[in-house]
Scaffold this motif. Structure first.
Motif, short mmCIF file in Angstrom:
data_model
loop_
_atom_site.label_atom_id
_atom_site.label_comp_id
_atom_site.label_asym_id
_atom_site.label_seq_id
_atom_site.Cartn_x
_atom_site.Cartn_y
_atom_site.Cartn_z
N ALA A 115 -2.37 -3.91 -7.46
CA ALA A 115 -3.02 -4.47 -6.27
C ALA A 115 -3.42 -5.91 -6.56
O ALA A 115 -4.09 -6.19 -7.55
CB ALA A 115 -4.24 -3.65 -5.88
N THR A 116 -2.98 -6.80 -5.68
CA THR A 116 -3.41 -8.19 -5.71
C THR A 116 -4.23 -8.41 -4.45
O THR A 116 -3.70 -8.38 -3.34
CB THR A 116 -2.22 -9.15 -5.75
OG1 THR A 116 -1.41 -8.85 -6.89
CG2 THR A 116 -2.70 -10.60 -5.84
N GLY A 117 -5.54 -8.59 -4.63
CA GLY A 117 -6.40 -8.55 -3.45
C GLY A 117 -6.38 -7.15 -2.89
O GLY A 117 -6.48 -6.17 -3.61
N ALA A 118 -6.24 -7.04 -1.58
CA ALA A 118 -6.20 -5.73 -0.94
C ALA A 118 -4.80 -5.19 -0.76
O ALA A 118 -4.61 -4.09 -0.25
CB ALA A 118 -6.90 -5.80 0.42
N ALA A 119 -3.79 -5.95 -1.18
CA ALA A 119 -2.39 -5.53 -1.01
C ALA A 119 -1.91 -4.79 -2.25
O ALA A 119 -2.06 -5.28 -3.37
CB ALA A 119 -1.51 -6.74 -0.76
N THR A 120 -1.35 -3.59 -2.06
CA THR A 120 -0.86 -2.80 -3.18
C THR A 120 0.66 -2.68 -3.12
O THR A 120 1.26 -2.72 -2.05
CB THR A 120 -1.47 -1.39 -3.16
OG1 THR A 120 -1.13 -0.74 -1.93
CG2 THR A 120 -2.98 -1.45 -3.31
#
Length: 375
Positions: A230-235
């Motif tokens: 996950a980078t930030g809220a994106a998985t």
């Protein structure tokens, strides 16, 4: 110096050897690493420690409780461990401490109100002061990973539904809910499968998710591990391990993206196995029952060692090539009983912090604070 060869045909070699002087001694080998007690208290209000983090070589934090429900927070400044008080945290029971840098330290636990009711609470240190962080309800503090001051993940719960098919085992569908912190608010995210572990490394959060779940109704849950980043809220999905394992699988990661999964294989004997991912493949390493002639104790957190391997609790170290038995036995504290729980690799070194408890005397089983370092 290379030693001259002596033969029956000549005495010249003997003369050359004598003229050259005595042979140089081999360089001294550094002592083998071992555990050292760094902090131990006999205070009447002391208590066991549960978690430790080390954001720098000369910076570490350890947490636990004292006197029942009061927090015990200790800080290492490179020379000594000292107690720290967080304003407003008088009835706070710390359970987990983690960090991304000396200026980003999180402590999670439970606060107890005047009615004796506990609720999940967090405090974050920004390098100057501690700040309370409101946690959503409900919130489990046992599985938490901080990536930065504005990026952290916590585990909420998982739910499974099994639909029977005739007299067969049926099919099971599971979903997990996780919280994400963006620096200001928490948001809820759903993931298919059972989230078994969360860790952080390399500016990302890493999730170990068990899919194709079986055995929930029989209390022998197994699944196929899938790792997400996950980078930030994106998985995004990183890799799937095509071996069915039990539900207690653990995950560790390096900043470069190496992954380790420690799990019992879902078979008749359920062997404990360490899987190492370096794209594009997984490599399995069996975990032996014994190492260096003694039982290998694999119990506790799985943590990247900063080099080529991982620690599987405080007493089992996989170097990337072999298992090292680091269990000191009673030599660590003499005749006193003790336990080491939370671990934290010392940044930039091959050392390890571990915290736990030690009995006061052989007769007095009161648990006092214990901090040890493997170096």
């Amino acid at each position: 110096m290379r030693k001259a060869t002596v033969t029956a045909a000549t005495g010249i070699a003997m003369l050359l050897w004598a003229a050259a002087g005595p042979a140089q001694a081999a360089p001294a080998q550094p002592p083998a690493p071992r555990w050292h007690v760094v902090y131990r208290t006999y205070s009447a209000t002391a208590g066991p420690l549960t978690s430790v983090t080390a954001p720098a070589r000369d910076d570490a934090w350890a947490v636990g409780t004292q006197g029942g429900t009061r927090p015990l927070i200790l800080h290492w400044n490179g020379a000594a461990w000292t107690r720290v008080t967080i304003p407003g945290a008088g009835e706070f029971e710390p359970r987990v401490v983690t960090s991304t840098s000396p200026d980003d330290v999180w402590i999670l636990g439970h606060a107890v109100n005047r009615h004796g009711v506990g609720h999940a609470t967090a405090y974050r240190y920004d390098g100057r002061a501690w700040h309370p962080i409101t946690l959503p309800a409900p919130f489990q503090d046992g599985v938490f990973a901080a990536v930065s001051a504005s990026d952290a993940w916590g585990y909420l719960y998982a739910s499974c539904v099994t639909v029977g098919v005739g007299s067969g085992p049926g099919s099971t569908e599971c979903a997990s809910s996780v919280w994400h912190w963006n620096g200001a608010t928490w948001s809820l995210h759903d993931m298919n499968g059972l989230v078994s572990d969360i860790t952080a490394a390399g500016g990302r959060a890493w999730f170990l998710d068990l899919t194709a779940i079986q055995g929930v109704t029989a209390n022998h849950t197994t699944g196929l591990p899938v790792v997400y980043a996950a980078t930030g809220a994106a998985t995004r999905k990183v890799s799937a391990l095509g071996t069915r394992v039990t539900g207690s699988a653990q995950l560790a990661a390096s900043a470069a993206g190496q992954l380790w999964v420690l799990a019992h294989v879902a078979s008749a004997r359920q062997p404990l196995t360490l899987y190492h991912w370096t794209a594009p493949r997984w490599v399995a390493a069996a975990v032996p029952a014994r190492a260096a002639g003694a039982p290998l104790v694999v119990k506790g957190e799985l943590a990247f060692d900063g080099g080529s391997g991982v620690w599987a609790g405080p007493f089992a170290h996989w170097t990337g090539r072999r298992w090292v038995n680091a269990d000191p036995g009673r030599e660590l504290t003499g005749a006193s009983g003790y336990a080491l729980a939370g671990i934290a690799p010392v940044q930039g070194t091959a050392g390890l912090w571990a915290v736990g408890w030690v009995t006061r005397t052989p007769a007095d089983k009161t648990h006092d604070t214990l901090i040890a370092r493997y170096a």
